[in-house]
Design a protein around this motif. Sequence first.
Motif, PDB file in Angstrom:
ATOM      1  N   LEU A 206     -28.061  -5.645 -68.155  1.00 19.51           N
ATOM      2  CA  LEU A 206     -26.743  -5.542 -67.550  1.00 19.51           C
ATOM      3  C   LEU A 206     -26.475  -4.123 -67.059  1.00 19.51           C
ATOM      4  N   THR A 207     -25.750  -4.030 -65.949  1.00 22.48           N
ATOM      5  CA  THR A 207     -25.344  -2.719 -65.450  1.00 22.48           C
ATOM      6  C   THR A 207     -24.232  -2.179 -66.340  1.00 22.48           C
ATOM      7  N   CYS A 208     -23.911  -0.911 -66.174  1.00 27.29           N
ATOM      8  CA  CYS A 208     -22.829  -0.305 -66.957  1.00 27.29           C
ATOM      9  C   CYS A 208     -21.513  -1.031 -66.716  1.00 27.29           C
ATOM     10  N   ARG A 209     -21.217  -1.363 -65.470  1.00 23.04           N
ATOM     11  CA  ARG A 209     -19.966  -2.051 -65.151  1.00 23.04           C
ATOM     12  C   ARG A 209     -19.961  -3.460 -65.745  1.00 23.04           C
ATOM     13  N   GLU A 210     -21.111  -4.150 -65.703  1.00 23.82           N
ATOM     14  CA  GLU A 210     -21.186  -5.480 -66.310  1.00 23.82           C
ATOM     15  C   GLU A 210     -20.964  -5.399 -67.815  1.00 23.82           C
ATOM     16  N   LEU A 211     -21.483  -4.352 -68.441  1.00 22.56           N
ATOM     17  CA  LEU A 211     -21.238  -4.159 -69.872  1.00 22.56           C
ATOM     18  C   LEU A 211     -19.755  -3.932 -70.154  1.00 22.56           C
ATOM     19  N   ASP A 212     -19.086  -3.169 -69.283  1.00 23.67           N
ATOM     20  CA  ASP A 212     -17.649  -2.955 -69.438  1.00 23.67           C
ATOM     21  C   ASP A 212     -16.889  -4.276 -69.341  1.00 23.67           C
ATOM     22  N   VAL A 213     -17.260  -5.086 -68.349  1.00 18.95           N
ATOM     23  CA  VAL A 213     -16.612  -6.391 -68.165  1.00 18.95           C
ATOM     24  C   VAL A 213     -16.877  -7.281 -69.372  1.00 18.95           C
ATOM     25  N   LEU A 214     -18.126  -7.316 -69.818  1.00 15.30           N
ATOM     26  CA  LEU A 214     -18.494  -8.153 -70.962  1.00 15.30           C
ATOM     27  C   LEU A 214     -17.780  -7.692 -72.235  1.00 15.30           C
ATOM     28  N   ARG A 215     -17.665  -6.410 -72.419  1.00 11.91           N
ATOM     29  CA  ARG A 215     -16.977  -5.850 -73.588  1.00 11.91           C
ATOM     30  C   ARG A 215     -15.524  -6.320 -73.625  1.00 11.91           C
ATOM     31  N   LEU A 216     -14.844  -6.265 -72.487  1.00 13.16           N
ATOM     32  CA  LEU A 216     -13.449  -6.694 -72.421  1.00 13.16           C
ATOM     33  C   LEU A 216     -13.319  -8.211 -72.520  1.00 13.16           C
ATOM     34  N   LEU A 217     -14.269  -8.915 -71.945  1.00 11.65           N
ATOM     35  CA  LEU A 217     -14.285 -10.375 -72.071  1.00 11.65           C
ATOM     36  C   LEU A 217     -14.421 -10.765 -73.539  1.00 11.65           C
ATOM     37  N   GLY A 218     -15.260 -10.044 -74.257  1.00  9.23           N
ATOM     38  CA  GLY A 218     -15.455 -10.303 -75.676  1.00  9.23           C
ATOM     39  C   GLY A 218     -14.228 -10.030 -76.515  1.00  9.23           C
ATOM     40  N   ARG A 219     -13.306  -9.261 -75.976  1.00  8.70           N
ATOM     41  CA  ARG A 219     -12.042  -9.005 -76.676  1.00  8.70           C
ATOM     42  C   ARG A 219     -11.001 -10.050 -76.325  1.00  8.70           C
TER      43      ARG A 219
END
Length: 153
Positions: free
Chosen positions: A9-22
């Motif tokens: 995953l790209t850095c931005r995808e990780l950011d999106v996934l992190r927030l999705l996980g919340r």
Amino acid sequence: MEEALAENLTCRELDVLRLLGRGLSNRLIARRLDISEKTVKNHLSSIYVKLGATDRTQAALYARHVGLADPGEAAPSAPVPERDVPPADPDLTARERGVLRLLAWGLSNRGIARKLDISEKTVKNHLSSIYVKLGATHRTQAALYAQHVGLTT
């Protein structure tokens, strides 16, 4: 293997996934990252492919499983408001707990209905009741709650 999936995953995808996980919605993710909702949807599509997930619930559960969505972790801007935190002990019926457990396993409404031998309309009614009791706005938040309280085991 799980680390390898996240490494793709790209850095931005990780950011999106992190927030999705919340448990945040696309709109809130877009606001937090200062991007459009369309961009969030595009990132999610890419994330699903890279993780082999079929929907946002599976991706959010993956994020939680690998520790990307630690509730105590700082978000890119303000933390999730207190009203987004589910109640400590909602008064769920046994059937609602069963529906919630299957939801957290990633089953669709149809899959839950088949597994419990009830109609899809009944599943939707149970989910509506569950959302109200948990203070959840969508199935991903409910699934994350189920994982948090150990209903997925």
